[in-house]
Design an enzyme around this catalytic site. Sequence first.
Site, PDB file in Angstrom:
ATOM      1  N   ARG A  43      64.250   6.470  19.231  1.00 14.44           N
ATOM      2  CA  ARG A  43      65.589   6.566  18.362  1.00 14.44           C
ATOM      3  C   ARG A  43      65.766   7.428  17.390  1.00 14.44           C
ATOM      4  O   ARG A  43      66.482   8.232  17.434  1.00 14.44           O
ATOM      5  CB  ARG A  43      65.494   5.248  17.865  1.00 14.44           C
TER       6      ARG A  43
ATOM      7  N   ILE B 246      75.196   7.748  16.221  1.00 14.26           N
ATOM      8  CA  ILE B 246      75.026   7.195  17.632  1.00 14.26           C
ATOM      9  C   ILE B 246      75.064   5.774  17.385  1.00 14.26           C
ATOM     10  O   ILE B 246      75.249   5.830  15.729  1.00 14.26           O
ATOM     11  CB  ILE B 246      73.542   8.200  17.673  1.00 14.26           C
ATOM     12  N   SER B 247      75.346   4.659  17.839  1.00 17.67           N
ATOM     13  CA  SER B 247      75.488   3.372  17.075  1.00 17.67           C
ATOM     14  C   SER B 247      74.651   2.702  17.236  1.00 17.67           C
ATOM     15  O   SER B 247      73.425   2.881  17.349  1.00 17.67           O
ATOM     16  CB  SER B 247      76.443   2.420  18.603  1.00 17.67           C
ATOM     17  N   GLN B 248      74.891   2.004  16.028  1.00 13.28           N
ATOM     18  CA  GLN B 248      74.400   1.053  15.334  1.00 13.28           C
ATOM     19  C   GLN B 248      73.673   0.594  16.238  1.00 13.28           C
ATOM     20  O   GLN B 248      73.362   0.082  17.553  1.00 13.28           O
ATOM     21  CB  GLN B 248      74.238  -0.076  14.323  1.00 13.28           C
TER      22      GLN B 248
END
Length: 229
Positions: A38, A64-66
Amino acid sequence: MEWTETQFDRQRREMVDSLRRNGIQNPWVLEAFQEVRRHLFVPEEGRAHAYDDAAWPIGYGQTISQPFTVAYMTSLLADHVPGGSGRPFGRVLEIGTGSGYQAAILEAIGYSVFSVERLPVLYHQAKAKFHRFGLPITCRLGDGTLGWPEEAPFDGILVSAGAPSEPKALKEQLAENGSMVIPVGNRGMQVMTLVTRKGARFEREQYQNFAFVPLVGREGWDDKNTLLY
């Protein structure tokens, strides 16, 4: 402070352990989260926090989503496309390429991934990452609310932005028994929704509430201040 791959590997294992403790159980999803790095999809200034359970801005009003959100959506898709207990497979369309992380997760699971991004800078950045990392992900620049009719039908569709309603164009591009995971609601809060095609009908299941950036496009939110192409 310069972070090493060993440190990132440890943080990634801790992230996966946290996802498991918080209810993510699909083994293929957990395996993909362990595999995909990530920190390579997070801007340089955020890499030390890449494995925190938090969203991170990537510019142009996007994030960028959790990790939990990505894992939750991906698990819904993987549990239903194609169904059964084996490794998931099939053609999946992602709406909102963004950083490219969600597409990389889907590819690591085993899907053939197509992805549409409306913002030129993010599109070119993600495409370059896919090439650099050797990921066979097909992406295009365009209005994601209209899908990718030339490549339809899709076994699954995953929408990485909050929609005011289910885009008709996307539903029509689902294969028979195909499923779409999409957050639907107002600009502030959406309900994660699973839409499954059964002939001319579409069945729906609703899950948890989330907050996403808006899905902008002809069949989404209107945003005249945003350059689409």
